[in-house]
Design an enzyme around this catalytic site. Structure first.
Site, PDB file in Angstrom:
ATOM      1  N   ASP A  11      47.566  55.862  40.213  1.00 48.15           N
ATOM      2  CA  ASP A  11      47.170  55.374  38.891  1.00 48.15           C
ATOM      3  C   ASP A  11      46.453  56.511  38.182  1.00 48.15           C
ATOM      4  OD1 ASP A  11      48.158  52.797  39.302  1.00 48.15           O
ATOM      5  OD2 ASP A  11      46.299  52.139  40.253  1.00 48.15           O
ATOM      6  N   ASP A 135      53.255  42.288  36.679  1.00 47.49           N
ATOM      7  CA  ASP A 135      51.869  42.017  37.063  1.00 47.49           C
ATOM      8  C   ASP A 135      51.691  40.503  37.095  1.00 47.49           C
ATOM      9  OD1 ASP A 135      51.417  44.744  37.057  1.00 47.49           O
ATOM     10  OD2 ASP A 135      50.620  44.761  35.016  1.00 47.49           O
TER      11      ASP A 135
END
Length: 256
Positions: A11, A135
């Site tokens: 990330d 998600d």
């Protein structure tokens, strides 16, 4: 049985690799800086990771140059396939990432807002290049709903239905991120991983929750995932890709 893949995830925020829990936000102080993305990529290249995923969580116009630079430098030095996501809103964004050295493009929030983005990318670059990242969060009502904007905005979609629709539009792979399990190290969410894996004919990558080496075998077996994605346990050296690969072989899962 197809070979199972082990995929570290980076990330990237403002040019650095970060980690948090349950999609903690940078502006809220919910992220911890881990290190330089290219240096970490080289580590995973040496460990012979099957793939590497970059998520640009800055995802802004000023951050775009940062992630393109990271991809270019990584592609010059590493030989594993690279997947890049974050802020991909148009086919031109996909092209820029692929030209920088990415092998696959991950779409998420923009695809929910404009599902035709999946179709356009698949038609232009091929389904094998388009990854739908979902998600998902279990709501108090017990539904696995799709969230966008870094887990902040609930949508009308349930995870299984959106996965099916994404594949119909041309996605060649699903990455299923459990918001509930993200960074908690308590194990992957087996139930929703299995449901999505059974609902679509393309590979499903389980993401969120890896804390023990046993968790990888659990989600590949009971969760029927085709690949496993993890971050913290690899970044902090709690285990290595070769260790996970050897463990999975011992458990009867073929790996690359």
């Amino acid at each position: 049985m197809l070979a199972k893949r082990i995929i570290p995830c980076l990330d990237v925020h403002a040019g650095k690799v970060t980690r948090g829990q349950q999609f903690g936000r940078a502006e809220a102080g919910g992220l911890t800086e881990v290190g330089d993305p290219v240096a970490l990529a080289l580590r995973y290249n040496e460990q012979m990771a099957d793939e590497l995923v970059f998520f640009d969580i800055t995802a802004s116009s000023e951050g775009r140059r940062n992630i393109l630079d990271v991809i270019e430098r990584t592609a010059d030095q590493c030989f594993m396939p690279l997947t890049v996501g974050g802020g991909i809103r148009a086919v031109d964004d996909m092209r820029a990432m692929l030209n920088a050295g990415a092998d696959k493009i991950s779409v998420n929030s923009a695809a929910v807002a404009n599902p035709d983005l999946i179709r356009a990318g698949s038609e232009r670059f091929g389904a094998q290049c388009i990854v739908l990242s979902i998600d998902a969060k279990r709501t108090p009502a017990g539904l696995w709903k799709v969230f966008t904007h870094g887990g902040r905005k609930e949508t009308e979609w349930e995870a299984e239905a959106w996965a099916v629709r994404g594949v119909e539009l041309g996605a060649g792979e699903i990455v299923l991120n459990s918001i509930n399990a993200d960074g908690m190290k308590t194990g992957f969410d087996i139930e929703i991983t299995r449901r999505v894996s059974e609902a679509v004919p393309v590979p499903v990558v389980a993401s969120g929750g890896a804390g023990k080496i046993e968790h990888f075998a659990e989600v590949l077996g009971a969760g029927k995932a085709d690949a496993v994605l993890a971050a913290s346990v690899f970044h902090y050296g709690e285990m290595t890709v070769p260790q996970v690969r050897e463990y999975l072989k011992q458990q009867g899962f073929p790996t690359r």
